[in-house]
Design a protein around this motif. Structure first.
Motif, PDB file in Angstrom:
ATOM      1  N   TYR A   1      31.914  59.830 -24.776  1.00 61.73           N
ATOM      2  CA  TYR A   1      32.625  59.599 -26.012  1.00 61.73           C
ATOM      3  C   TYR A   1      34.010  60.123 -25.975  1.00 61.73           C
ATOM      4  O   TYR A   1      34.209  61.176 -25.314  1.00 61.73           O
ATOM      5  CB  TYR A   1      31.924  60.641 -27.124  1.00 61.73           C
ATOM      6  CG  TYR A   1      32.683  60.377 -28.480  1.00 61.73           C
ATOM      7  CD1 TYR A   1      32.566  59.491 -29.286  1.00 61.73           C
ATOM      8  CD2 TYR A   1      33.596  61.293 -28.699  1.00 61.73           C
ATOM      9  CE1 TYR A   1      33.245  59.313 -30.757  1.00 61.73           C
ATOM     10  CE2 TYR A   1      34.398  61.329 -29.921  1.00 61.73           C
ATOM     11  CZ  TYR A   1      34.151  60.461 -30.784  1.00 61.73           C
ATOM     12  OH  TYR A   1      34.924  60.530 -31.945  1.00 61.73           O
TER      13      TYR A   1
ATOM     14  N   ASP B   1      36.425  55.382 -30.617  1.00 60.90           N
ATOM     15  CA  ASP B   1      35.594  55.443 -31.761  1.00 60.90           C
ATOM     16  C   ASP B   1      36.124  54.503 -32.471  1.00 60.90           C
ATOM     17  O   ASP B   1      37.371  54.947 -33.349  1.00 60.90           O
ATOM     18  CB  ASP B   1      35.324  56.703 -32.255  1.00 60.90           C
ATOM     19  CG  ASP B   1      34.532  56.800 -33.365  1.00 60.90           C
ATOM     20  OD1 ASP B   1      34.192  56.143 -33.968  1.00 60.90           O
ATOM     21  OD2 ASP B   1      34.182  58.138 -33.498  1.00 60.90           O
TER      22      ASP B   1
ATOM     23  N   LYS C   1      36.639  55.861 -36.420  1.00 60.86           N
ATOM     24  CA  LYS C   1      37.257  57.255 -36.599  1.00 60.86           C
ATOM     25  C   LYS C   1      38.327  57.154 -37.333  1.00 60.86           C
ATOM     26  O   LYS C   1      38.497  58.164 -38.205  1.00 60.86           O
ATOM     27  CB  LYS C   1      37.533  57.854 -35.023  1.00 60.86           C
ATOM     28  CG  LYS C   1      38.173  59.417 -35.125  1.00 60.86           C
ATOM     29  CD  LYS C   1      38.384  59.972 -33.974  1.00 60.86           C
ATOM     30  CE  LYS C   1      38.578  61.339 -34.032  1.00 60.86           C
ATOM     31  NZ  LYS C   1      39.215  61.867 -35.121  1.00 60.86           N
TER      32      LYS C   1
END
Length: 197
Positions: free
Chosen positions: A33, A38, A41
């Motif tokens: 990650y 992401d 996010k």
């Protein structure tokens, strides 16, 4: 210990047959990650900041104007509008949501509701869901079950899931602590496949 997200675990639990194997393989082969990878996010952070910093709704307009990724430019506006619609005219105040984890043998699942909102005098610790695929009732029930049973919470906090895209707010489950044994079995199954790679 093997650490995975609640979303990944629930996707594994609700799959059947060989698709379970495929899901574990996908999780294990995924890159580690990193916030930059992401997709959701910036939107998740903007929603949290909106509440924690008591910003007005132009905060979301600023987010949309700052986007450069063409996929975010395409996806975010609808979700921002849906979230604003969820807010409506409700009286809302922020509190820090409880966080924790569920562990079974070598599997650890992060439990981290993003929002703690008092909505019209009722407290909710809320897990946000942004994907286009509509949440099944089974998945919602299992998520709320884990949040209810495994987070140390004040008695006046209710756990919930907000499917932002479909404007659905789930805040109850018919499952009880006795159903946790099903998830324990799924955790063992996940680890057996995981260790096979």
């Amino acid at each position: 210990m093997t650490n995975i997200s609640l979303t990944d675990f629930m996707e594994f639990v609700t799959k059947t047959g060989p698709t379970k194997y495929t899901k574990v393989k996908q999780i294990k082969s995924r890159d580690k990650y990193h916030p930059a990878l992401d997709f959701w996010k910036p939107l998740r952070d903007a929603i949290i900041e909106f509440h924690t910093e008591e910003k007005n709704r132009t905060h979301f307009d600023n987010l949309l104007q700052s986007l450069s990724d063409k996929n975010k430019v395409k996806s975010y506006p609808e979700l921002v509008n849906r979230y604003k619609s969820f807010l409506g005219r409700k009286t809302i105040k922020w509190f820090t949501p409880p966080k924790g984890e569920w562990k079974h043998n070598d599997l650890r699942i992060k439990l981290n509701p993003e929002l703690g909102l008092t909505i019209n005098d009722k407290k909710f610790a809320i897990k946000l869901y942004f994907k286009s695929e509509q949440l099944s009732q089974m998945k919602v029930d299992l998520i709320i079950l884990l949040l209810n049973e495994k987070l140390k919470k004040p008695k006046d906090v209710n756990f919930a899931v907000l499917d932002v895209k479909h404007k659905k707010f789930f805040s109850s489950t018919k499952l009880t602590e006795s159903h946790l044994s099903l998830l324990e079995g799924e955790a063992l199954s996940f680890m057996q496949v995981w260790m096979g790679f």
